[in-house]
Design a protein around this motif. Structure first.
Motif, PDB file in Angstrom:
ATOM      1  N   VAL A   1       0.963  -1.245   0.017  1.00  0.00           N
ATOM      2  CA  VAL A   1      -0.017  -0.045  -0.187  1.00  0.00           C
ATOM      3  C   VAL A   1       1.008   1.208   0.079  1.00  0.00           C
ATOM      4  O   VAL A   1       0.575   2.084  -0.672  1.00  0.00           O
ATOM      5  N   ASP A   2       2.065   1.105   0.804  1.00  0.00           N
ATOM      6  CA  ASP A   2       3.016   2.336   0.747  1.00  0.00           C
ATOM      7  C   ASP A   2       3.460   2.569  -0.666  1.00  0.00           C
ATOM      8  O   ASP A   2       3.610   3.856  -1.085  1.00  0.00           O
TER       9      ASP A   2
ATOM     10  N   LYS B   1       1.037   4.265  -2.698  1.00  0.00           N
ATOM     11  CA  LYS B   1       0.971   5.743  -2.146  1.00  0.00           C
ATOM     12  C   LYS B   1       1.933   6.874  -2.891  1.00  0.00           C
ATOM     13  O   LYS B   1       1.972   7.671  -3.155  1.00  0.00           O
TER      14      LYS B   1
ATOM     15  N   LYS C   1       1.652   6.994  -7.523  1.00  0.00           N
ATOM     16  CA  LYS C   1       0.438   7.114  -8.002  1.00  0.00           C
ATOM     17  C   LYS C   1       0.112   7.110  -9.341  1.00  0.00           C
ATOM     18  O   LYS C   1      -1.059   6.839  -9.808  1.00  0.00           O
TER      19      LYS C   1
ATOM     20  N   GLU D   1      -6.462  -0.409   4.737  1.00  0.00           N
ATOM     21  CA  GLU D   1      -5.719   0.893   4.610  1.00  0.00           C
ATOM     22  C   GLU D   1      -6.194   1.636   3.309  1.00  0.00           C
ATOM     23  O   GLU D   1      -6.166   2.779   3.308  1.00  0.00           O
ATOM     24  N   ALA D   2      -6.240   0.890   2.228  1.00  0.00           N
ATOM     25  CA  ALA D   2      -6.505   1.486   0.856  1.00  0.00           C
ATOM     26  C   ALA D   2      -7.714   1.903   0.932  1.00  0.00           C
ATOM     27  O   ALA D   2      -7.916   3.073   0.312  1.00  0.00           O
TER      28      ALA D   2
ATOM     29  N   ASN E   1      -9.363   2.997   3.565  1.00  0.00           N
ATOM     30  CA  ASN E   1      -9.620   4.333   4.386  1.00  0.00           C
ATOM     31  C   ASN E   1      -8.828   5.473   3.783  1.00  0.00           C
ATOM     32  O   ASN E   1      -9.263   6.727   4.009  1.00  0.00           O
ATOM     33  N   GLN E   2      -7.933   5.159   3.217  1.00  0.00           N
ATOM     34  CA  GLN E   2      -6.915   6.207   2.566  1.00  0.00           C
ATOM     35  C   GLN E   2      -7.348   6.455   1.052  1.00  0.00           C
ATOM     36  O   GLN E   2      -6.673   7.390   0.448  1.00  0.00           O
ATOM     37  N   LYS E   3      -8.418   5.820   0.493  1.00  0.00           N
ATOM     38  CA  LYS E   3      -8.935   6.220  -0.653  1.00  0.00           C
ATOM     39  C   LYS E   3      -8.223   5.943  -1.901  1.00  0.00           C
ATOM     40  O   LYS E   3      -7.906   6.919  -2.781  1.00  0.00           O
ATOM     41  N   ILE E   4      -6.946   4.898  -1.534  1.00  0.00           N
ATOM     42  CA  ILE E   4      -5.982   4.751  -2.616  1.00  0.00           C
ATOM     43  C   ILE E   4      -6.723   4.017  -3.839  1.00  0.00           C
ATOM     44  O   ILE E   4      -7.281   2.651  -3.509  1.00  0.00           O
TER      45      ILE E   4
END
Ligand code: SF4
Length: 362
Positions: free
Chosen positions: A123-124, A127, A130, A154-155, A157-160
């Motif tokens: 996920v990092d 980020k 992009k 995580e993805a 919640n962070q809208k990735i």
């Protein structure tokens, strides 16, 4: 008995001497690859009489991932230049049906393939990149699924919106049922993986006793844990008992981890799945639910499995099913080595062939 008590050498000698005196033929399957490695590394096999056999089972995640899945991932990687594939380390060396193709080789040719130590690392990477699509290869059993769920949450919640999961996660129980239904299956008892037990609980292994009449012990991963578990199994068999015992009570509870179980139900649906060596097993895999399809790599990239032909001399399927020891494979140690693996059982740090190669043969 607690592990600290069992670490006293004099107690270990008592158990070893007891086991050495047993002349009954007993075949015990250690279900998981972590046990296979721990057994090989600690030399436990050499302490047992030849009639008590420890046989590796289908619990190495990389090993049971079929060549069809590996081929599909390789195709995905080759056909999408804007992609970063993220995966746990063992996966990158596994060859597909073509011997000279693996993620490692594609990486050497310039494809962006990255090893991660947790799904959250993927996920990092999403980020930080992009403009790229990031695919995380979700493999493994009940023990690794929670990590994939954490990454998915995580993805979300962070809208990735450039992170995708290709779920090849599998369930232990259907694989064991498939093995037990085989007519020539010659296993008397099971050493059950403690880390899987931490998730599914004692109750997740009860079917082995209630439906298949196999003495079973849930076991931790220290040499002392494994010796205690073997002792308990032998004791059951000699006394005509068939029970599920929990040697790993310090971690495994009766009902397992309800929070994780609920989360798995929230995000995943149980599906039929393809296993190396075992074929298609009903309700044995986990795929993302439709509500989460925007994170599903199989939907985003339209991944489909095609039939593949592997090297017919490779006996990984039989090793995974516990039918043969790795050394029986004609390629073992000659054509197939950790540096030049032909099958996944030689690649994985939990693979039976790798364990034999590293600790028992060479
Ligand atoms: Fe497969 Fe290699 Fe093991 Fe043979 S030695 S079963 S080819 S991994």
């Amino acid at each position: 008995m607690h592990l600290s008590e069992f670490k006293k050498p004099q107690d270990i000698y008592v158990v070893i001497n007891y086991l050495k005196g047993i002349d009954k033929k007993i075949n015990i399957m250690e279900v998981c690859g972590t046990h296979t490695m721990a057994i090989a590394k600690s030399g436990i096999k050499s302490l047992l009489p030849p009639n008590i056999k420890l046989i590796s089972g289908p619990g190495c995640p990389v090993c049971v991932t079929p060549s069809e899945e590996i081929d599909a991932v390789l195709e995905l990687c080759k056909n999408n230049k804007n992609l970063i594939i993220t995966t746990y380390g063992d996966m990158i060396k596994v060859p597909g049906s073509k011997p000279n193709e693996s993620l490692e080789r594609l990486k050497a040719q310039g494809q962006d393939v990255r090893i991660v130590y947790s799904a959250l690392d993927a996920v990092d990477i999403a980020k930080e990149n992009k403009e790229k699509d990031i695919v995380f290869l979700g493999i493994g059993f009940e023990t690794t699924t929670p990590g994939t769920i954490l990454a998915l949450e995580e993805a979300i919640n962070q809208k990735i919106n450039n992170f995708y999961i290709y779920s090849m996660h599998k369930l232990v129980e259907p694989a064991l049922r498939a093995l037990l239904e085989q007519p020539d299956f010659d296993i008397d008892a099971f050493l059950c993986p403690g880390h899987v037990g931490a998730v599914i609980g004692e109750e997740g292994f009860e079917f082995l006793v209630k439906e298949y009449n196999k003495p079973s012990v849930i076991c931790g991963f220290e040499a002392g844990d494994i010796l205690i578990a073997i002792y308990k199994i032998v004791n059951q068999i000699l006394n005509n008992r068939v029970e599920l015992e929990n040697e790993y009570k310090r971690v495994v509870k009766k009902e397992g981890n309800k929070i994780i179980k609920n989360k798995v139900e929230t995000y995943f649906k149980v599906s039929d799945d393809l296993w190396r060596g075992l074929g298609l097993i009903q309700n044995s895999g986990l795929k993302l639910k439709d509500e989460f399809k925007e994170y599903d790599a199989s939907k985003k990239f339209n991944i489909t499995l095609k039939q593949s032909n592997i090297n017919s001399a490779c006996k990984c399927g039989d090793v995974i099913k516990g039918k043969i020891e790795p050394t029986i494979c004609p390629l073992f140690g000659k054509v197939c080595t950790p540096e030049n693996p032909v099958g996944p059982c030689m690649v994985s740090s939990e693979g039976a062939c790798a364990a034999y190669y590293k600790y028992l043969v060479f």
